[in-house]
Motif scaffolding. Structure first.
Motif, short mmCIF file in Angstrom:
data_model
loop_
_atom_site.label_atom_id
_atom_site.label_comp_id
_atom_site.label_asym_id
_atom_site.label_seq_id
_atom_site.Cartn_x
_atom_site.Cartn_y
_atom_site.Cartn_z
N PRO A 210 29.46 36.93 46.75
CA PRO A 210 29.05 38.33 46.54
C PRO A 210 27.56 38.52 46.25
N GLU A 211 26.90 37.49 45.72
CA GLU A 211 25.47 37.63 45.41
C GLU A 211 24.57 37.17 46.56
N ALA A 212 25.14 36.65 47.64
CA ALA A 212 24.34 36.18 48.77
C ALA A 212 23.65 37.36 49.44
N ALA A 213 22.35 37.21 49.71
CA ALA A 213 21.59 38.28 50.35
C ALA A 213 21.00 37.85 51.68
N LYS A 214 20.69 36.55 51.83
CA LYS A 214 20.05 36.11 53.07
C LYS A 214 20.19 34.61 53.27
N LEU A 215 20.03 34.24 54.52
CA LEU A 215 20.00 32.85 54.94
C LEU A 215 18.56 32.55 55.31
N ILE A 216 18.01 31.50 54.73
CA ILE A 216 16.63 31.12 55.01
C ILE A 216 16.65 29.78 55.74
N GLY B 270 4.97 25.71 43.00
CA GLY B 270 5.57 24.43 43.38
C GLY B 270 7.07 24.56 43.63
N GLU B 271 7.75 25.31 42.78
CA GLU B 271 9.20 25.53 42.93
C GLU B 271 9.48 26.31 44.21
N LYS B 272 8.68 27.34 44.47
CA LYS B 272 8.88 28.14 45.67
C LYS B 272 8.59 27.33 46.93
N ASN B 273 7.64 26.42 46.87
CA ASN B 273 7.35 25.57 48.04
C ASN B 273 8.49 24.60 48.31
N ARG B 274 9.24 24.23 47.31
CA ARG B 274 10.38 23.34 47.48
C ARG B 274 11.60 24.06 48.05
N PHE B 275 11.76 25.34 47.71
CA PHE B 275 12.94 26.11 48.09
C PHE B 275 12.63 27.19 49.13
N LEU B 276 11.84 26.84 50.12
CA LEU B 276 11.55 27.71 51.27
C LEU B 276 11.04 29.09 50.87
N GLY B 277 10.19 29.12 49.85
CA GLY B 277 9.56 30.36 49.43
C GLY B 277 10.34 31.17 48.41
N GLU B 278 11.44 30.63 47.90
CA GLU B 278 12.28 31.34 46.93
C GLU B 278 12.25 30.63 45.58
N PHE B 279 12.54 31.38 44.51
CA PHE B 279 12.71 30.77 43.21
C PHE B 279 14.05 30.04 43.19
N GLU B 280 14.11 28.92 42.49
CA GLU B 280 15.33 28.10 42.44
C GLU B 280 16.53 28.89 41.93
N GLU B 281 16.32 29.79 40.97
CA GLU B 281 17.45 30.52 40.40
C GLU B 281 18.08 31.50 41.39
N ARG B 282 17.44 31.75 42.52
CA ARG B 282 18.00 32.61 43.57
C ARG B 282 18.80 31.83 44.61
N GLY C 217 18.22 38.25 43.51
CA GLY C 217 17.70 37.88 42.20
C GLY C 217 18.36 36.59 41.76
N ALA C 218 18.25 36.30 40.48
CA ALA C 218 18.90 35.09 39.96
C ALA C 218 20.42 35.22 40.16
N VAL C 219 21.04 34.13 40.61
CA VAL C 219 22.48 34.16 40.89
C VAL C 219 23.25 33.49 39.77
N SER C 220 24.49 33.92 39.59
CA SER C 220 25.30 33.39 38.49
C SER C 220 25.93 32.04 38.82
N GLN C 221 26.14 31.77 40.11
CA GLN C 221 26.77 30.51 40.51
C GLN C 221 25.90 29.82 41.55
N GLN C 222 25.53 28.58 41.27
CA GLN C 222 24.73 27.80 42.20
C GLN C 222 25.50 26.55 42.60
N PHE C 223 25.64 26.36 43.90
CA PHE C 223 26.25 25.13 44.41
C PHE C 223 25.17 24.06 44.56
N ALA C 224 23.92 24.51 44.67
CA ALA C 224 22.75 23.65 44.88
C ALA C 224 22.91 22.85 46.17
N GLN C 225 22.44 21.60 46.15
CA GLN C 225 22.53 20.80 47.38
C GLN C 225 23.98 20.43 47.63
#
Length: 186
Positions: free
Chosen positions: A65-71, A27-39, A115-123
């Motif tokens: 620095p932890e950014a790996a991709k744009l989805i 359910g979490e991955k379906n909300r975040f375009l196939g990714e875990f929220e902590e990523r 992986g899980a990121v240390s800083q999340q700006f979220a929406q």
């Protein structure tokens, strides 16, 4: 040998073969375009991505620095995402478009880490509301992509300098040609 739910290894293998392995936090991955929220470092809704202006927070998240991709959700037209793709490429990040009938919610674009990121700006907050709180005039806010005279450019630089990517400062040739300022309607 039986597992905790009374299912044998053979039964478990057969079930996984027929229906696929159980998915963690589906359910979490379906909300975040196939990714875990902590990523997820930051994301935009469909309404935000369709605005004329680029969100500078996404540019900042892509440089993280932890950014790996744009989805990007696959059903979003290219005209809305081309500037974000250019920003990702400028940072050396890959981008991917994902489609799934299982995706839930209105997230249309996300910046994710490996992986899980240390800083999340979220929406990211809506651009118009954020700039109104900073005291920027409505004419400037609503005319992203337009030319601004020296006075309006100064207002932008004092109140929201991160937004300069969405405007152009009128030069001497613009004034000679009579191109007006969208911010003050001069």
């Amino acid at each position: 040998m039986n597992s905790k739910n009374g299912e044998s290894k053979l039964e478990k293998t057969a079930r996984n073969g027929a229906f696929g392995a159980p998915e963690l936090k589906k359910g979490e991955k379906n909300r975040f375009l196939g990714e875990f929220e902590e990523r997820i470092i930051a994301y935009l809704t469909e309404a935000q991505i369709k605005e004329k202006a680029i969100y500078p927070e996404i540019k900042e998240a892509l440089a993280h620095p932890e950014a790996a991709k744009l989805i990007i959700r696959g059903d979003i037209a290219k005209r809305y995402i081309s500037d974000y793709i250019k920003l990702a490429r400028a940072e050396g990040l890959r981008f991917t478009r994902k489609n799934s009938p299982d995706f839930k919610g209105n997230i249309a674009l996300a910046v994710a880490g490996k992986g899980a990121v240390s800083q999340q700006f979220a929406q990211i907050p809506k651009r118009e509301e954020k700039l109104q709180k900073k005291g920027l005039s409505d004419n400037i806010i609503k005319n992203a992509g337009s030319l601004l005279c020296s006075d309006c450019w100064q207002e932008l630089m004092e109140k929201a300098p991160e937004e300069k990517i969405n405007y152009k400062k009128a030069g001497i040739f613009d004034r000679l040609l009579g191109t007006g300022c969208a911010g003050c309607q001069k």
